[in-house]
Write a protein that holds these residues in place. Structure first.
Motif, PDB file in Angstrom:
ATOM      1  N   GLY A  55       0.810  -1.219   0.000  1.00 53.75           N
ATOM      2  CA  GLY A  55       0.000   0.000   0.000  1.00 53.75           C
ATOM      3  C   GLY A  55       0.835   1.257   0.000  1.00 53.75           C
ATOM      4  N   LYS A  56       2.138   1.123  -0.215  1.00 57.19           N
ATOM      5  CA  LYS A  56       3.044   2.275  -0.173  1.00 57.19           C
ATOM      6  C   LYS A  56       3.418   2.812  -1.546  1.00 57.19           C
ATOM      7  N   GLN A  57       2.945   2.170  -2.592  1.00 54.97           N
ATOM      8  CA  GLN A  57       3.228   2.631  -3.953  1.00 54.97           C
ATOM      9  C   GLN A  57       2.322   3.820  -4.228  1.00 54.97           C
ATOM     10  N   ARG A  58       2.891   5.015  -4.219  1.00 55.13           N
ATOM     11  CA  ARG A  58       2.075   6.232  -4.328  1.00 55.13           C
ATOM     12  C   ARG A  58       1.383   6.367  -5.666  1.00 55.13           C
ATOM     13  N   THR A  59       2.043   5.963  -6.733  1.00 52.43           N
ATOM     14  CA  THR A  59       1.426   6.001  -8.053  1.00 52.43           C
ATOM     15  C   THR A  59       1.590   4.644  -8.715  1.00 52.43           C
ATOM     16  N   VAL A  60       0.544   4.219  -9.385  1.00 54.57           N
ATOM     17  CA  VAL A  60       0.572   2.955 -10.125  1.00 54.57           C
ATOM     18  C   VAL A  60      -0.028   3.238 -11.489  1.00 54.57           C
ATOM     19  N   ASN A  61       0.736   2.931 -12.538  1.00 56.93           N
ATOM     20  CA  ASN A  61       0.205   3.220 -13.872  1.00 56.93           C
ATOM     21  C   ASN A  61      -0.723   2.104 -14.344  1.00 56.93           C
ATOM     22  N   LEU A  62      -1.497   2.417 -15.359  1.00 56.61           N
ATOM     23  CA  LEU A  62      -2.479   1.448 -15.860  1.00 56.61           C
ATOM     24  C   LEU A  62      -1.819   0.199 -16.415  1.00 56.61           C
ATOM     25  N   ALA A  63      -0.637   0.333 -16.992  1.00 58.15           N
ATOM     26  CA  ALA A  63       0.054  -0.849 -17.525  1.00 58.15           C
ATOM     27  C   ALA A  63       0.363  -1.829 -16.395  1.00 58.15           C
ATOM     28  N   SER A  64       0.763  -1.326 -15.229  1.00 50.94           N
ATOM     29  CA  SER A  64       1.039  -2.201 -14.086  1.00 50.94           C
ATOM     30  C   SER A  64      -0.223  -2.910 -13.628  1.00 50.94           C
ATOM     31  N   ILE A  65      -1.323  -2.181 -13.579  1.00 50.19           N
ATOM     32  CA  ILE A  65      -2.589  -2.792 -13.170  1.00 50.19           C
ATOM     33  C   ILE A  65      -3.035  -3.828 -14.212  1.00 50.19           C
ATOM     34  N   MET A  66      -2.778  -3.541 -15.483  1.00 51.63           N
ATOM     35  CA  MET A  66      -3.102  -4.495 -16.536  1.00 51.63           C
ATOM     36  C   MET A  66      -2.282  -5.779 -16.353  1.00 51.63           C
ATOM     37  N   HIS A  67      -0.997  -5.654 -16.047  1.00 53.17           N
ATOM     38  CA  HIS A  67      -0.157  -6.836 -15.824  1.00 53.17           C
ATOM     39  C   HIS A  67      -0.657  -7.638 -14.617  1.00 53.17           C
ATOM     40  N   LEU A  68      -1.037  -6.946 -13.556  1.00 52.93           N
ATOM     41  CA  LEU A  68      -1.558  -7.630 -12.365  1.00 52.93           C
ATOM     42  C   LEU A  68      -2.865  -8.358 -12.682  1.00 52.93           C
ATOM     43  N   SER A  69      -3.773  -7.670 -13.368  1.00 51.95           N
ATOM     44  CA  SER A  69      -5.067  -8.304 -13.675  1.00 51.95           C
ATOM     45  C   SER A  69      -4.876  -9.486 -14.620  1.00 51.95           C
ATOM     46  N   ASN A  70      -3.964  -9.373 -15.584  1.00 52.63           N
ATOM     47  CA  ASN A  70      -3.682 -10.499 -16.484  1.00 52.63           C
ATOM     48  C   ASN A  70      -3.110 -11.675 -15.706  1.00 52.63           C
ATOM     49  N   ALA A  71      -2.203 -11.395 -14.779  1.00 56.72           N
ATOM     50  CA  ALA A  71      -1.603 -12.461 -13.969  1.00 56.72           C
ATOM     51  C   ALA A  71      -2.659 -13.162 -13.120  1.00 56.72           C
ATOM     52  N   LEU A  72      -3.700 -12.424 -12.742  1.00 55.90           N
ATOM     53  CA  LEU A  72      -4.794 -12.984 -11.957  1.00 55.90           C
ATOM     54  C   LEU A  72      -5.853 -13.649 -12.838  1.00 55.90           C
ATOM     55  N   GLY A  73      -5.679 -13.557 -14.158  1.00 49.59           N
ATOM     56  CA  GLY A  73      -6.614 -14.189 -15.091  1.00 49.59           C
ATOM     57  C   GLY A  73      -7.930 -13.455 -15.196  1.00 49.59           C
ATOM     58  N   MET A  74      -7.877 -12.128 -15.122  1.00 45.62           N
ATOM     59  CA  MET A  74      -9.118 -11.363 -15.191  1.00 45.62           C
ATOM     60  C   MET A  74      -8.910 -10.075 -15.980  1.00 45.62           C
ATOM     61  N   SER A  75     -10.014  -9.471 -16.378  1.00 50.20           N
ATOM     62  CA  SER A  75      -9.947  -8.200 -17.090  1.00 50.20           C
ATOM     63  C   SER A  75      -9.738  -7.061 -16.091  1.00 50.20           C
ATOM     64  N   MET A  76      -9.290  -5.932 -16.598  1.00 54.93           N
ATOM     65  CA  MET A  76      -9.162  -4.757 -15.731  1.00 54.93           C
ATOM     66  C   MET A  76     -10.537  -4.336 -15.217  1.00 54.93           C
ATOM     67  N   HIS A  77     -11.559  -4.500 -16.039  1.00 54.96           N
ATOM     68  CA  HIS A  77     -12.916  -4.169 -15.615  1.00 54.96           C
ATOM     69  C   HIS A  77     -13.285  -4.969 -14.371  1.00 54.96           C
ATOM     70  N   ASP A  78     -13.023  -6.268 -14.410  1.00 50.86           N
ATOM     71  CA  ASP A  78     -13.334  -7.107 -13.252  1.00 50.86           C
ATOM     72  C   ASP A  78     -12.449  -6.769 -12.052  1.00 50.86           C
ATOM     73  N   PHE A  79     -11.197  -6.408 -12.316  1.00 51.86           N
ATOM     74  CA  PHE A  79     -10.296  -6.022 -11.244  1.00 51.86           C
ATOM     75  C   PHE A  79     -10.857  -4.826 -10.480  1.00 51.86           C
ATOM     76  N   PHE A  80     -11.384  -3.847 -11.206  1.00 48.43           N
ATOM     77  CA  PHE A  80     -11.907  -2.636 -10.572  1.00 48.43           C
ATOM     78  C   PHE A  80     -13.349  -2.763 -10.106  1.00 48.43           C
ATOM     79  N   ASP A  81     -14.012  -3.859 -10.449  1.00 51.27           N
ATOM     80  CA  ASP A  81     -15.421  -4.042 -10.104  1.00 51.27           C
ATOM     81  C   ASP A  81     -15.567  -4.490  -8.652  1.00 51.27           C
TER      82      ASP A  81
END
Length: 84
Positions: free
Chosen positions: A42-68
């Motif tokens: 929780g200490k990463q002050r900024t996270v770009n969308l590409a990083s969130i995309m990589h995380l959601s892909n690694a979790l086997g889900m879409s970014m939409h589902d990640f943020f839902d």
């Protein structure tokens, strides 16, 4: 709640839901181990969308589902513009 904290909580919840360890996420994700650790803390002050995309892909889900999730609603996130 700060976005970094909400992101950390959401990522931890999804990892638990999917039975995924840090090691497995690290292996599947195209981010460095230190970046993933910092996001999870929780200490990463900024996270770009590409990083969130990589995380959601690694979790086997879409970014939409990640943020839902209620954690990720505007009502639950601090508006940094109000602090200035």
């Amino acid at each position: 709640m700060k976005f970094s904290v909400a992101l950390s909580l959401r990522l931890k919840a999804l990892m638990e839901e999917k039975g995924m360890s840090f090691q497995e996420l690290d292996k599947r994700c195209k981010l460095s181990s230190s970046t993933i650790r910092t996001i999870l803390s929780g200490k990463q002050r900024t996270v770009n969308l590409a990083s969130i995309m990589h995380l959601s892909n690694a979790l086997g889900m879409s970014m939409h589902d990640f943020f839902d999730d209620d954690l990720m609603t505007l009502e639950n996130l601090d508006d940094d513009r109000k602090r200035k």
